[in-house]
Design an enzyme around this catalytic site. Structure first.
Site, PDB file in Angstrom:
ATOM      1  N   PRO A 200       0.977  -1.218  -0.231  1.00 27.80           N
ATOM      2  CA  PRO A 200      -0.050  -0.156   0.106  1.00 27.80           C
ATOM      3  C   PRO A 200       0.937   1.319  -0.045  1.00 27.80           C
ATOM      4  O   PRO A 200       1.997   1.300   0.109  1.00 27.80           O
ATOM      5  CB  PRO A 200      -0.850  -0.072   1.438  1.00 27.80           C
ATOM      6  CG  PRO A 200      -0.711  -1.632   1.721  1.00 27.80           C
ATOM      7  CD  PRO A 200       0.590  -1.998   1.238  1.00 27.80           C
ATOM      8  N   GLU A 422     -24.559   9.298  19.199  1.00 28.00           N
ATOM      9  CA  GLU A 422     -23.403   8.456  19.453  1.00 28.00           C
ATOM     10  C   GLU A 422     -23.447   7.688  20.675  1.00 28.00           C
ATOM     11  O   GLU A 422     -22.658   6.546  20.897  1.00 28.00           O
ATOM     12  CB  GLU A 422     -22.295   9.805  19.737  1.00 28.00           C
ATOM     13  CG  GLU A 422     -21.986  10.486  18.635  1.00 28.00           C
ATOM     14  CD  GLU A 422     -21.509   9.851  17.286  1.00 28.00           C
ATOM     15  OE1 GLU A 422     -20.927   8.798  17.791  1.00 28.00           O
ATOM     16  OE2 GLU A 422     -21.845  10.213  16.252  1.00 28.00           O
ATOM     17  N   ASP A 497     -23.625   5.499   8.301  1.00 25.57           N
ATOM     18  CA  ASP A 497     -23.429   4.027   9.119  1.00 25.57           C
ATOM     19  C   ASP A 497     -24.251   3.167   8.276  1.00 25.57           C
ATOM     20  O   ASP A 497     -24.091   1.734   8.258  1.00 25.57           O
ATOM     21  CB  ASP A 497     -24.373   4.482  10.296  1.00 25.57           C
ATOM     22  CG  ASP A 497     -23.493   5.342  11.312  1.00 25.57           C
ATOM     23  OD1 ASP A 497     -22.267   5.208  11.160  1.00 25.57           O
ATOM     24  OD2 ASP A 497     -24.372   5.772  12.117  1.00 25.57           O
TER      25      ASP A 497
END
Length: 609
Positions: A200, A422, A497
């Site tokens: 990478p 959260e 999400d």
């Protein structure tokens, strides 16, 4: 300073050429009326002349002057002296003067005629000399652009490379061969002709090559793959030949080609294909590495992060004999890299590099170097003399999510929404057995995120089980579920999400074979980037019926995880409100505070091994 003077000279020459061209090409004054001699006499007689000027050059007599009506100049040719004209001038009392013309020199005429041409020629050759680095290199486009590493620059050694012990061990053989070739020739061993470093971006491939050069103490040529190919046909192949000619003169030596995928891509592939300039360069490189003419004591080191697109002929034994994977470092490697980058920097006593290494899974060497630099910048911003653990931890969040936006004003309603969102992530992640430990929860915006929940893994993971993936999806959905339960409303804050949860569920079905209904199958082929010699579009190698079944399985996973998160948050609703209220009050909850808060609620994390 010399470069500035040269640039000033170039600009002055350009200005002079422009001025000379303007003067040379400027037309003569055409606003002059030509009068016959009889018209001149009539104009003087009628009083339409203000002044008479006589010029004689020996062959032709010119009479010039100014008309009274519009102050327009006139000129005429006639005999001189002429009694009739002189009489009229006296009667009209006109101003009269006689000019004896000067004869210009022949040198001035030559300079006036040829100066612009000479300036243009001089400027052309001067600019060509500056652009090519010397008058003898005006047309030498085929020369290699490789740079020879000199001893006056600070050397990089293996001591400066951390977190890559296996890679250094492999490359150390190259160094030993260059220092002591008899050790290998006695036993009949041949050193690899080429070493390919791939991995990478930011893992230290170029740094390893620099360390080899510093350790070996031999001539070291560096060049980028894009330096070979130009707009002129045949230049790339010519530069490859010139590069190896220079290497042979300085053998034993090392030639380092960075980003070799720019010139070493698979031949005859991609859109268009064909035998283009890049393929000619690659063919010449293949011949030079392993052709009829052997290149002894010349070791080629190349680096790339796309080994899958390289031509197979480039990767075969005899060319790049050894291929070394330079992967992202593990926990111990990250700690060693942090020690290298913090060397020489003033640190507070509370700095714990082990915790920082655990908090940075997936970080490469370049990421860790940036992390330490960001921490130093933060410490300097607050006028501190030493770097503390807080700056280092804040810099991790800066690298991952971006800088804090404390000045961003949000309403109480939105603050409450983010707090419960959260809190849902944190509580579900705390209760599930196969998730990481909650390290920090914050509702301070960072980057594009309104808030964030950081989980700290205890160790690096290279494989994920089905239960781990299910728990991760459940945790991702915890924020959306918390909004629904506490506020009886859902928002757009869960968009990322939902995207991550859906992608993870689809990979479980299509790539990992974790579907009970479809079984251990890999469905569809991965989409590759365009122009890389691979598939341009995703190959859907399954029927519509299977596609419907995939969608149903993804839906089942998402629904099941959603229900699990909902049951947990409804069961421990008091803990959810406690976390949200603490966030609204303090905005940030650290790991110790979160653990104490859960203990007050009578909850205990049940993490699996």
């Amino acid at each position: 300073m010399n470069k500035v003077i040269k640039n000033l000279m170039i600009y002055m020459l350009i200005v002079l050429v422009i001025i000379a061209l303007i003067q040379y090409a400027s037309p003569t004054n055409t606003d002059v009326r030509e009068l016959r001699y009889d018209e001149l006499l009539a104009s003087v007689e009628q009083g339409r002349v203000q002044e008479i000027v006589f010029q004689a050059d020996g062959n032709t007599n010119y009479i010039t002057g100014t008309l009274t009506r519009d102050n327009r100049q006139f000129s005429s040719m006639g005999p001189w002296p002429d009694e009739q004209l002189l009489q009229m001038v006296k009667e009209q009392r006109l101003p009269f003067r006689q000019i004896e013309p000067e004869r210009p020199s022949w040198l001035l005429g030559v300079l006036t005629s040829f100066l612009p041409v000479l300036l243009l020629v001089f400027l052309f050759f001067f600019l060509m000399q500056q652009s090519q680095g010397g008058g003898s290199r005006v047309m030498q486009f085929g020369k290699s652009k490789a740079r020879l590493q000199t001893d006056d620059k600070p050397k990089v050694t293996f001591d400066d490379v951390a977190g890559a012990d296996e890679e250094k061990e492999e490359l150390n053989e190259i160094v030993e061969f260059l220092k002591n070739p008899k050790k290998f020739s006695k036993i009949g061993a041949k050193i690899p002709k080429g070493v390919l470093l791939y991995g990478p971006p930011g893992t230290g491939k170029t740094l390893l090559a620099k360390a080899v050069a510093g350790e070996a103490g031999t001539p070291f040529f560096t060049i980028s793959g894009s330096d070979f190919v130009e707009m002129f046909v045949g230049v790339g192949a010519s530069r490859v030949r010139d590069l190896f000619d220079q290497a042979k003169k300085n053998s034993p030596c090392i030639v380092f080609i960075d980003e070799i995928d720019a010139v070493g891509r698979q031949r005859g592939a991609g859109v268009g294909g064909g035998h283009d300039e890049r393929e000619q360069t690659l063919n010449q490189l293949l011949v030079e590495m392993d052709g009829f003419t052997p290149n002894e004591s010349i070791i080629i080191i190349a680096a790339t992060n796309r080994p899958d697109i390289l031509d197979p002929a480039l990767l075969r034994p005899g060319r790049f004999d050894r291929q070394i994977v330079v992967a992202a470092p593990d926990v111990a490697g990250r700690e060693a890299i942090l020690k290298v980058h913090t060397r020489g920097k003033p640190l507070e006593e509370d700095v714990d590099l082990e915790i920082l290494a655990r908090r940075t899974p997936g970080f490469t060497g370049a990421d860790l170097a940036n992390l330490v630099n960001e921490a130093a910048l933060l410490a300097a911003r607050f006028n501190k003399n030493k770097i503390s653990q807080k700056e280092l931890e804040d810099s991790i969040e800066r690298v991952i999510a971006g800088p804090e936006k404390k000045s961003k004003v949000i309403s109480e309603k939105e603050k409450r929404l983010v707090s419960y969102h959260e809190a849902g992530h944190a509580l579900v992640g705390y209760l599930l057995p196969n998730t990481d430990t909650v390290h920090k929860v914050s509702i301070i915006p960072r980057g594009r995120a309104g808030g964030y929940t950081l989980l700290l893994p205890k160790e690096d993971r290279y494989y994920m089980t089905r239960s781990m993936l299910i728990d991760q999806i459940t945790m991702l959905l915890g924020g959306r579920v918390a909004e629904d339960i506490a506020l009886k409303e859902i928002s757009t804050g869960a968009q990322n999400d939902l995207e991550r949860a859906t992608e993870m569920a689809r990979k479980m079905i299509m790539e990992y074979g974790m579907s009970e209904k479809l079984g251990p199958l890999t469905l569809g082929r991965k989409q590759e980037a365009v122009f890389l010699g691979r598939d341009i579009a995703r190959d859907r190698n399954y029927s519509e019926e299977i596609a419907f079944a995939i969608d149903q399985e993804v839906r089942n996973i998402i629904d099941s995880c959603y229900e699990t998160a909902k049951k947990l948050l409804e069961k421990y609703n008091d803990a959810l409100h406690a976390i949200a209220e603490t966030l609204m009050e303090k905005e940030t909850i650290e790991a110790e505070e979160f653990a104490a808060l859960m203990e007050e609620q009578g909850l205990e994390a049940n993490k699996g091994a």
